[in-house]
Design a protein around this motif. Structure first.
Motif, PDB file in Angstrom:
ATOM      1  N   VAL A  44       0.830  -1.205   0.000  1.00 48.51           N
ATOM      2  CA  VAL A  44       0.000   0.000   0.000  1.00 48.51           C
ATOM      3  C   VAL A  44       0.868   1.260   0.000  1.00 48.51           C
ATOM      4  O   VAL A  44       0.474   2.301  -0.540  1.00 48.51           O
ATOM      5  N   LEU A  45       2.074   1.162   0.585  1.00 53.18           N
ATOM      6  CA  LEU A  45       2.981   2.309   0.570  1.00 53.18           C
ATOM      7  C   LEU A  45       3.582   2.504  -0.811  1.00 53.18           C
ATOM      8  O   LEU A  45       3.932   3.628  -1.196  1.00 53.18           O
ATOM      9  N   ARG A  89      -3.622  -0.030  -4.675  1.00 45.95           N
ATOM     10  CA  ARG A  89      -4.898   0.525  -4.234  1.00 45.95           C
ATOM     11  C   ARG A  89      -5.607  -0.402  -3.254  1.00 45.95           C
ATOM     12  O   ARG A  89      -5.509  -1.625  -3.329  1.00 45.95           O
ATOM     13  N   ILE A  90      -6.349   0.217  -2.352  1.00 45.01           N
ATOM     14  CA  ILE A  90      -7.197  -0.540  -1.427  1.00 45.01           C
ATOM     15  C   ILE A  90      -8.441  -0.994  -2.186  1.00 45.01           C
ATOM     16  O   ILE A  90      -9.056  -0.197  -2.898  1.00 45.01           O
ATOM     17  N   PRO A  91      -8.842  -2.275  -2.089  1.00 48.86           N
ATOM     18  CA  PRO A  91      -9.990  -2.764  -2.867  1.00 48.86           C
ATOM     19  C   PRO A  91     -11.291  -2.069  -2.494  1.00 48.86           C
ATOM     20  O   PRO A  91     -11.437  -1.515  -1.394  1.00 48.86           O
ATOM     21  N   ARG A  92     -12.253  -2.141  -3.407  1.00 53.31           N
ATOM     22  CA  ARG A  92     -13.507  -1.415  -3.220  1.00 53.31           C
ATOM     23  C   ARG A  92     -14.361  -1.954  -2.084  1.00 53.31           C
ATOM     24  O   ARG A  92     -15.167  -1.233  -1.510  1.00 53.31           O
ATOM     25  N   TYR A 133     -10.082   9.942   4.961  1.00 56.38           N
ATOM     26  CA  TYR A 133      -9.217   9.235   4.020  1.00 56.38           C
ATOM     27  C   TYR A 133      -9.197   9.932   2.654  1.00 56.38           C
ATOM     28  O   TYR A 133      -8.147   9.990   2.000  1.00 56.38           O
ATOM     29  N   GLN A 134     -10.345  10.482   2.242  1.00 52.63           N
ATOM     30  CA  GLN A 134     -10.440  11.107   0.927  1.00 52.63           C
ATOM     31  C   GLN A 134      -9.501  12.300   0.777  1.00 52.63           C
ATOM     32  O   GLN A 134      -9.078  12.642  -0.326  1.00 52.63           O
ATOM     33  N   TYR A 135      -9.172  12.936   1.914  1.00 52.58           N
ATOM     34  CA  TYR A 135      -8.349  14.148   1.858  1.00 52.58           C
ATOM     35  C   TYR A 135      -6.906  13.899   2.299  1.00 52.58           C
ATOM     36  O   TYR A 135      -6.122  14.835   2.395  1.00 52.58           O
ATOM     37  N   ALA A 136      -6.569  12.627   2.564  1.00 46.74           N
ATOM     38  CA  ALA A 136      -5.229  12.335   3.089  1.00 46.74           C
ATOM     39  C   ALA A 136      -4.177  12.240   1.992  1.00 46.74           C
ATOM     40  O   ALA A 136      -2.983  12.322   2.266  1.00 46.74           O
ATOM     41  N   LEU A 158      -6.541  -7.960   3.273  1.00 44.10           N
ATOM     42  CA  LEU A 158      -5.982  -6.639   3.549  1.00 44.10           C
ATOM     43  C   LEU A 158      -4.613  -6.748   4.202  1.00 44.10           C
ATOM     44  O   LEU A 158      -3.767  -5.870   4.042  1.00 44.10           O
ATOM     45  N   ASP A 159      -4.408  -7.811   4.960  1.00 43.48           N
ATOM     46  CA  ASP A 159      -3.103  -7.989   5.614  1.00 43.48           C
ATOM     47  C   ASP A 159      -1.979  -7.946   4.590  1.00 43.48           C
ATOM     48  O   ASP A 159      -0.902  -7.406   4.851  1.00 43.48           O
ATOM     49  N   ARG A 160      -2.216  -8.513   3.413  1.00 44.61           N
ATOM     50  CA  ARG A 160      -1.169  -8.542   2.384  1.00 44.61           C
ATOM     51  C   ARG A 160      -0.806  -7.129   1.925  1.00 44.61           C
ATOM     52  O   ARG A 160       0.349  -6.840   1.628  1.00 44.61           O
ATOM     53  N   LEU A 161      -1.813  -6.244   1.869  1.00 45.29           N
ATOM     54  CA  LEU A 161      -1.564  -4.876   1.412  1.00 45.29           C
ATOM     55  C   LEU A 161      -0.713  -4.091   2.404  1.00 45.29           C
ATOM     56  O   LEU A 161       0.108  -3.268   2.007  1.00 45.29           O
ATOM     57  N   PHE A 162      -0.929  -4.329   3.692  1.00 45.98           N
ATOM     58  CA  PHE A 162      -0.266  -3.530   4.719  1.00 45.98           C
ATOM     59  C   PHE A 162       0.936  -4.248   5.337  1.00 45.98           C
ATOM     60  O   PHE A 162       1.525  -3.743   6.287  1.00 45.98           O
ATOM     61  N   ALA A 163       1.294  -5.408   4.807  1.00 53.46           N
ATOM     62  CA  ALA A 163       2.410  -6.173   5.367  1.00 53.46           C
ATOM     63  C   ALA A 163       3.726  -5.728   4.744  1.00 53.46           C
ATOM     64  O   ALA A 163       3.787  -5.293   3.594  1.00 53.46           O
ATOM     65  N   SER A 164       4.794  -5.883   5.514  1.00 54.92           N
ATOM     66  CA  SER A 164       6.124  -5.639   4.970  1.00 54.92           C
ATOM     67  C   SER A 164       6.512  -6.797   4.064  1.00 54.92           C
ATOM     68  O   SER A 164       5.808  -7.802   3.974  1.00 54.92           O
TER      69      SER A 164
END
Length: 626
Positions: free
Chosen positions: A429-430, A434-437, A453-456, A477-483
């Motif tokens: 994610v970094l 994209r984060i899924p819908r 979130y929309q303004y971040a 989601l863990d996969r998106l935010f994992a190192s």
């Protein structure tokens, strides 16, 4: 007992629990079997150590049974339904047929080494036949052993379901030996009692799980009380089932599986509470059983007990596992590993109290022998699980790296989950993925300031992101935010040097690295379809398929278990070390066919190489003969 004595008992008990809890830090650091440390602390504090005298076998059995019920409920609660379905049938075969075979084989060794009758040996075999759920769950879930899901699920479900079988055999044999009827006491009534106990255990366990989910979903109370209600209801299921003639241990495990796979309020709070209670139950159970033992009595029985432990580890358990798993599609390495992870623990020591409570003549011999067997098992197997898994080629690289996540309970929202992720270095994610819908990001906290979130804008390292999701999708989601997953030097080439598209025609492999890799029916498949077919219809992360000199490896799958990435290795892979005994039925049949085909081919080749006389000469010879 006066108040002063009461305070001393509480002081000593609390000190032992604290010592056991602190010892866990050493176990994690040095890789020691943690449950062995708990047991040794109990031994050191007992009558031959610090001098604490505890000889109440009945109280020890009651405390141990309650602690085991708590451990089994948590074991079931943490078992995903997918894992249970994956391994249910082979695990139940291990928990029933496997336990019976283990106990029967062990009985012959006990007859020879302890001068027991076969029934007495069968009783001792039943006491030590089941694997310890606490030991297995600790090693697999906390011990950092990353193996394939099928093998992990098999071991976890087996350890949770084989206790009722061992308990039934132990209680039934104690009653038979205590009555003096011997072999006449084994009749159709025992079979009926077994069916009753297991049947009631499953039925009342399911009903109990439904009751827990229903009450928690309708409960409108303080959030801190919810996990207490859940635990109390689980113990209610356990005790009620036992009171009406069923297996309370099976019932509480089934109730845990059902409740743990349903949507409930405060699920995060319940899991955290269960974790703490399970640790406390393990500590208390092992400490109490350690206090109950008298090591000064061990030298009389230590040599035959150690020999029996080695026979159990190297002969009885492996043979029972192999025979139980023959009909199932497990490799030699997987069967060998399941056979090795047969740790004996507190359950065996707990069951060894039964002959003493039943008034059997050799009651203390059963207890001391079982205790020494448990010590040998924890020392030998508990310290070598990871090296054995590595030697057999079953360790796989972690799928994802570390995740900094917090589950936030939502009052009255069992169908939604609020997760908080910290954006960490090297996470997808970094890098802009994209984060899924289906996930709804709501809030970002950056440098101590909150914003929508929309303004971040683009997420930054150390951001805290709050998202609403459906609970079953959290692992995606863990996969998106994992190192990035840490890869050891030994695992650097695990997934192959080349990447292939799973949608690519499998015929391309035959053209490039064949011919002869594929049969005609496989040439029309894609690489993903070919791999699924070769793997029996279902692919798993890190599965490998050999095609001649190349090896295809499953690098990743999507949420529907479709292969999304394939690696290829051209290097020869050394076969993992295992014993030839661990062939499954399919492999045995295939080897017999290969042997018969080889013999047929040699006979054909021999007949073709034999010189034959010309037809004309034969006819001439026959004419001259006339």
């Amino acid at each position: 007992m006066g108040m002063e004595a009461f305070y001393i008992v509480v002081l000593v008990s609390t000190a032992l629990v604290l010592l056991a809890a602190f010892s866990s830090l050493l176990a994690f650091r040095f890789g020691a079997p943690l449950l062995l440390l708990f047991l040794m602390i109990g031994l050191a504090a007992g009558v031959d150590g610090l001098g604490i005298e505890f000889s109440n076998n009945y109280l020890a059995y009651i405390l141990g049974s309650i602690a085991l019920a708590i451990i089994l409920f948590d074991s079931g609660f943490g078992t995903p339904m997918q894992a249970f379905r994956l391994a249910a049938v082979p695990s139940l075969a291990l928990a029933s047929v496997g336990v019976l075979i283990t106990a029967s084989l062990f009985a012959f060794a006990a007859m020879w080494l302890l001068n027991f009758t076969w029934l007495e040996g069968l009783l001792l075999g039943s006491i030590v036949a089941s694997t310890d759920a606490a030991a297995v769950f600790f090693l697999l879930r906390i011990g950092g052993i990353n193996i394939r899901d099928k093998v992990r699920s098999t071991l976890e479900v087996e350890s949770g379901t084989n206790d009722p079988m061992a308990i039934f055999l132990t209680i039934a044999l104690v009653e038979v030996l205590a009555s003096g009827e011997r072999y006449a006491g084994i009749n159709i009534g025992m079979l009926a009692m077994f069916v009753q106990q297991m049947g009631l255990g499953v039925i009342l366990g399911l009903l109990g799980g439904m009751m827990i989910v229903l009450i928690v979903s309708k409960l409108d109370t303080d959030r801190g009380l919810t996990p207490i209600f859940v635990l109390a209801l689980a113990l209610l299921v356990f005790s009620f089932t036992g009171a009406v003639g069923g297996s309370g241990f099976l019932a509480v495990y089934v109730a845990g599986i059902y409740a743990g796979n349903r949507k409930m309020q405060a699920i995060g709070t319940i899991k955290r509470f269960q974790d703490g209670m399970t640790w406390l139950a393990q500590i208390i159970m092992f400490l109490v059983l350690g206090l109950l033992a008298t090591p000064s009595q061990f030298p009389v029985i230590i040599v035959p007990a150690i020999l029996l432990a080695l026979f159990l580890i190297f002969v009885a358990r492996p043979l029972a596992i192999w025979l139980s798993l023959l009909p199932f599609d497990y490799t030699q390495q997987e069967i060998g590993f399941v056979a090795w992870v047969g740790l004996r623990g507190a359950v065996s020591i707990l069951l060894a109290i039964m002959p003493i409570l039943g008034g059997l003549e050799n009651g203390q011999i059963y207890f001391n022998t079982a205790f020494i067997i448990v010590l040998v098992s924890l020392l030998l197997q508990g310290w070598t699980i990871k090296p054995v898994a590595k030697k057999l080629g079953l360790i796989i690289p972690p799928r994802i790296g570390a995740v900094d996540k917090v589950e936030v309970d939502l009052p009255g929202a069992a169908n939604h989950e609020l997760l908080s992720y910290r954006v960490i270095k090297d996470s997808p994610v970094l890098r802009g993925e994209r984060i899924p819908r289906w996930a709804t990001p709501s809030l970002v906290i950056r440098d101590g300031k909150s914003m929508r979130y929309q303004y971040a804008g683009r997420l930054r390292e150390h951001d805290l992101v709050y998202l609403f999701i459906v609970p079953s999708y959290s692992r995606l989601l863990d996969r998106l935010f994992a190192s990035r997953a840490p890869v050891d030097d030994d695992d650097a080439e695990f997934f192959g040097a080349f990447a292939l598209s799973p949608a690519r025609p499998a015929a391309d492999l035959d053209a490039a690295y064949g011919p002869g890799l594929l049969n005609e029916s496989e040439k029309g498949l894609t690489i993903a379809e070919l791999m699924r077919q070769r793997l029996g219809g279902k692919a798993d992360y890190a599965d490998r398929v050999r095609l001649g000199s190349i090896i295809l490896i499953v690098r990743d799958l999507d949420e529907h278990d479709h292969i999304t990435s394939v690696g290829m290795s051209l290097e020869a892979v050394e076969p993992a070390i295992t014993l030839p005994i661990f062939l499954n039925l399919k492999d045995i049949i295939q080897r017999i066919r290969d042997r018969l085909n080889g013999r047929r081919n040699r006979e054909t080749a021999a007949s073709e190489s034999t010189p034959k006389a010309p037809v004309g000469r034969d006819e001439g010879t026959r004419e001259n003969g006339r």
